[in-house]
Design an enzyme around this catalytic site. Structure first.
Site, PDB file in Angstrom:
ATOM      1  N   CYS A  49      -2.076   9.562   2.636  1.00 27.55           N
ATOM      2  CA  CYS A  49      -1.783   8.952   1.326  1.00 27.55           C
ATOM      3  C   CYS A  49      -2.810   9.367   0.286  1.00 27.55           C
ATOM      4  O   CYS A  49      -2.475   9.582  -0.868  1.00 27.55           O
ATOM      5  CB  CYS A  49      -1.700   7.437   1.451  1.00 27.55           C
ATOM      6  SG  CYS A  49      -3.171   6.679   2.158  1.00 27.55           S
ATOM      7  N   GLU A  81       0.894  -1.176   0.000  1.00 29.61           N
ATOM      8  CA  GLU A  81       0.000   0.000   0.000  1.00 29.61           C
ATOM      9  C   GLU A  81       0.921   1.212   0.000  1.00 29.61           C
ATOM     10  O   GLU A  81       1.506   1.548   1.038  1.00 29.61           O
ATOM     11  CB  GLU A  81      -0.882  -0.002   1.255  1.00 29.61           C
ATOM     12  CG  GLU A  81      -1.796  -1.210   1.385  1.00 29.61           C
ATOM     13  CD  GLU A  81      -3.104  -1.058   0.602  1.00 29.61           C
ATOM     14  OE1 GLU A  81      -3.236  -0.078  -0.163  1.00 29.61           O
ATOM     15  OE2 GLU A  81      -3.967  -1.922   0.747  1.00 29.61           O
TER      16      GLU A  81
HETATM   17  P1  NAD Z   1       8.611   4.559   4.509  1.00 26.85           P
HETATM   18  O1  NAD Z   1       8.524   3.736   3.282  1.00 26.85           O
HETATM   19  O2  NAD Z   1       9.823   5.373   4.730  1.00 26.85           O
HETATM   20  O3  NAD Z   1       8.449   3.636   5.817  1.00 26.85           O
HETATM   21  C1  NAD Z   1       7.344   2.784   6.020  1.00 26.85           C
HETATM   22  C2  NAD Z   1       7.744   1.655   6.958  1.00 26.85           C
HETATM   23  O4  NAD Z   1       8.731   0.830   6.320  1.00 26.85           O
HETATM   24  C3  NAD Z   1       8.377   2.103   8.264  1.00 26.85           C
HETATM   25  O5  NAD Z   1       7.923   1.258   9.307  1.00 26.85           O
HETATM   26  C4  NAD Z   1       9.850   1.894   8.017  1.00 26.85           C
HETATM   27  O6  NAD Z   1      10.607   1.711   9.209  1.00 26.85           O
HETATM   28  C5  NAD Z   1       9.823   0.625   7.199  1.00 26.85           C
HETATM   29  N1  NAD Z   1      11.012   0.364   6.378  1.00 26.85           N
HETATM   30  C6  NAD Z   1      11.950   1.246   5.953  1.00 26.85           C
HETATM   31  N2  NAD Z   1      12.861   0.601   5.191  1.00 26.85           N
HETATM   32  C7  NAD Z   1      12.487  -0.697   5.129  1.00 26.85           C
HETATM   33  C8  NAD Z   1      13.013  -1.848   4.474  1.00 26.85           C
HETATM   34  N3  NAD Z   1      14.116  -1.797   3.717  1.00 26.85           N
HETATM   35  N4  NAD Z   1      12.353  -3.027   4.612  1.00 26.85           N
HETATM   36  C9  NAD Z   1      11.208  -3.095   5.350  1.00 26.85           C
HETATM   37  N5  NAD Z   1      10.673  -2.043   5.996  1.00 26.85           N
HETATM   38  C10 NAD Z   1      11.301  -0.851   5.886  1.00 26.85           C
HETATM   39  O7  NAD Z   1       7.306   5.473   4.503  1.00 26.85           O
HETATM   40  P2  NAD Z   1       6.908   6.619   5.525  1.00 26.85           P
HETATM   41  O8  NAD Z   1       7.748   7.831   5.257  1.00 26.85           O
HETATM   42  O9  NAD Z   1       6.866   6.050   6.903  1.00 26.85           O
HETATM   43  O10 NAD Z   1       5.389   6.915   5.075  1.00 26.85           O
HETATM   44  C11 NAD Z   1       5.028   7.842   4.090  1.00 26.85           C
HETATM   45  C12 NAD Z   1       4.612   7.144   2.800  1.00 26.85           C
HETATM   46  O11 NAD Z   1       3.613   6.174   3.091  1.00 26.85           O
HETATM   47  C13 NAD Z   1       3.960   8.101   1.809  1.00 26.85           C
HETATM   48  O12 NAD Z   1       4.455   7.824   0.503  1.00 26.85           O
HETATM   49  C14 NAD Z   1       2.470   7.765   1.902  1.00 26.85           C
HETATM   50  O13 NAD Z   1       1.711   8.087   0.754  1.00 26.85           O
HETATM   51  C15 NAD Z   1       2.528   6.288   2.154  1.00 26.85           C
HETATM   52  N6  NAD Z   1       1.280   5.820   2.757  1.00 26.85           N
HETATM   53  C16 NAD Z   1       0.489   4.995   2.017  1.00 26.85           C
HETATM   54  C17 NAD Z   1      -0.722   4.564   2.529  1.00 26.85           C
HETATM   55  C18 NAD Z   1      -1.619   3.649   1.742  1.00 26.85           C
HETATM   56  O14 NAD Z   1      -2.542   3.088   2.330  1.00 26.85           O
HETATM   57  N7  NAD Z   1      -1.405   3.467   0.459  1.00 26.85           N
HETATM   58  C19 NAD Z   1      -1.117   4.954   3.815  1.00 26.85           C
HETATM   59  C20 NAD Z   1      -0.276   5.798   4.543  1.00 26.85           C
HETATM   60  C21 NAD Z   1       0.931   6.220   4.008  1.00 26.85           C
END
Ligand code: NAD
Length: 473
Positions: free
Chosen positions: A280, A246
């Site tokens: 998002c 997502e």
């Molecule tokens: P991010 O991708 O930086 O982090 C998300 C999660 O992934 C965190 O828990 C992080 O610690 C973890 N993570 C980081 N590197 C990883 C790896 N290599 N392997 C596994 N996990 C890892 O995102 P963010 O900055 O926390 O969130 C913002 C983004 O999330 C925006 O792009 C937003 O649009 C998106 N978002 C999407 C939805 C949806 O439902 N589509 C909902 C909310 C946010």
């Protein structure tokens, strides 16, 4: 009622609270003040959690659906009865204003009960005098739920409810920016589920990669950025674990000339600036018909001016990395001399602490500008004008993102015609962008793979399908 201490945080492994050698802390985005110490999970902690989850799965997968349903609903009721404590916690951790934090905990409980109420379908796809063919859905095993910082409790509990109702066990990993509410919610869950069924581990940047490659985890449900989603998918490939992604969005909001401008300006404003755009499915590219453009911009801007940061729906940016990203898009708009209807250094100068940013509205920046092309995930939004229906649809679709979209139009035939051609996982027509626990939610193109919630989200993302061919003779 269960009493929780909101000043101590632990990992939750096999029904027990566990500390760790290494601790870290996150900050309050309003003030940049340190919050509480919280453990950094080690690889050994993850091993213990995965083992406990697999042991618990052997029993949990055979539990009656009604029993799972009842436990999830009881858990939701308990959470709701403590709403004000959780609201305070979410405010401190995420920077959400009071109203929004309250809505987050309410929505989390609505998702728990809504998802727990869904019947898992089965399909008879063929029947004749010789054979009856039925497809049924079975749990996958241990789900690793990885969530971002914008709505930690809501996004985590959507995954927890989906995992549990299908008979899976789950290990939740919060973002290091917002570990607290998820660890505490998992602590509360121990009163409702057997050990190992719901666990949570907080950690540093190592934890996500350890989880995605772990052979004892059957599925990763990931919500976050597209960049990380690609890493998750690559890391899951060697074990062929199931993956739901997502990801981010750059949602178009198309406003037709026949709308009630007052009403729609207010509704689109809410879609764009709730949680300061850190959503998002926020409206991130607003396309307004040229006939009503000036009046719409005036009313949209007035709605924005009525709020100041930290009030209403305006939050500070949750963390420094995100703050710098939003600032750089803002600076780019200034450097390119784009027209601002609102926002600028004057407003920013009034902000004394934290990662707060005054809202900014940019009028008619080029379609290839950074602001239009990238997902700012902050309180800055472009308003673009259109004249021709075909043209606006093409421009709305001219992105590699496809999470959500909204269409505002009085004429139902035009509204339907436009909505059917938008390349997005969810399209809202004359409604603000808000999903439902009973409706599939996911992105097309680079906004995701698969989807969650609703019966389709359960069977496609949290189950494996097995088809039975029963001979009749
Ligand atoms: P991010 O991708 O930086 O982090 C998300 C999660 O992934 C965190 O828990 C992080 O610690 C973890 N993570 C980081 N590197 C990883 C790896 N290599 N392997 C596994 N996990 C890892 O995102 P963010 O900055 O926390 O969130 C913002 C983004 O999330 C925006 O792009 C937003 O649009 C998106 N978002 C999407 C939805 C949806 O439902 N589509 C909902 C909310 C946010």
């Amino acid at each position: 009622m269960y009493t929780l201490r909101f000043d101590q945080y632990h990992n939750v492994i096999n029904g027990k609270l566990k500390g760790a050698e290494k601790q870290y802390y996150s900050i309050n985005p309003f003030t940049e003040e340190k919050l509480w110490d919280t453990p950094v999970a080690s690889e050994q902690d993850l091993e213990e959690a995965v083992e406990a989850a697999n042991v618990a799965f052997q029993t949990w997968k055979h539990s009656a659906l009604e029993d799972r349903r009842t436990r999830i609903k009881q858990f939701a009721n308990e959470l709701l009865s403590q709403k004000s404590d959780w609201t305070d916690m979410i405010i401190k951790e995420t920077g959400q204003p009071n109203e929004l934090a309250k809505e987050e905990i309410e929505a989390a409980c609505e998702w728990l009960t809504g998802i727990a109420s869904i019947d898992i379908p089965e399909y008879t796809t063929h029947e004749d005098e010789d054979v009856k063919v039925t497809t049924k859905y079975f749990p996958l095993g241990v789900v690793g739920a990885i969530v971002p910082w914008n709505f930690p409790v809501f996004l985590a509990l959507g995954k927890v409810a989906s995992s549990l109702i299908c008979g899976n066990t789950v290990i939740v990993k919060p973002s290091p920016y917002t570990p607290y509410s998820i660890l505490k919610v998992a602590e509360l869950a121990q009163n409702f589920f057997p050990p190992g069924v719901v666990q949570a581990l907080g950690g540093d940047d190592n934890l996500g990669p350890w989880m995605t490659k772990h052979p004892g985890i059957a599925k990763i449900s990931f919500t976050g950025s597209a960049a990380t989603g690609k890493r998750v998918m690559a890391a899951a490939a060697p074990t062929l674990k199931r993956v739901t992604l997502e990801l981010g969005g750059n949602d178009a909001s198309i406003v037709c000339p026949d709308v009630d401008i007052d009403e729609v300006a207010r509704r689109v404003f809410e879609d764009a600036f709730s949680h300061s755009g850190q959503v998002c499915i926020a409206a991130k590219r607003i396309f307004v018909h040229s006939k009503i453009f000036d009046e719409f911009v005036t009313k949209f801007t007035a709605a924005c001016q009525a709020l100041s940061p930290g009030t209403g729906y305006l939050s500070p940016i949750q963390n420094k990395v995100q703050f710098d990203k939003v600032r750089s898009i803002f600076e780019d708009c200034r450097a390119q001399n784009y027209e601002f209807a609102l926002g600028g250094d004057q407003e920013l100068a009034q902000i004394k602490s934290g990662y707060q940013m005054a809202p900014a509205i940019v009028v008619r920046p080029p379609d290839d500008s950074r602001l239009v092309q990238e997902e700012p995930f902050g309180p800055i939004v472009p308003i673009l004008s259109w004249d021709d229906e075909e043209d606006v649809i093409n421009r709305a679709n001219n992105t590699d993102q496809g999470l959500g979209a909204t269409v505002w139009c009085h004429d139902p035939a035009t509204a339907e015609r436009i909505s059917m051609r938008l390349e997005a996982g969810s399209v809202w027509v004359n409604r603000g962008a808000f999903p439902l626990p009973t409706a599939l939610f996911g992105g097309v193109k680079q906004s995701g793979i698969g989807g969650e919630w609703g019966p389709l989200g359960l069977i496609n993302s949290y189950c494996s399908a097995r088809t039975f061919h029963f001979a009749k003779k």
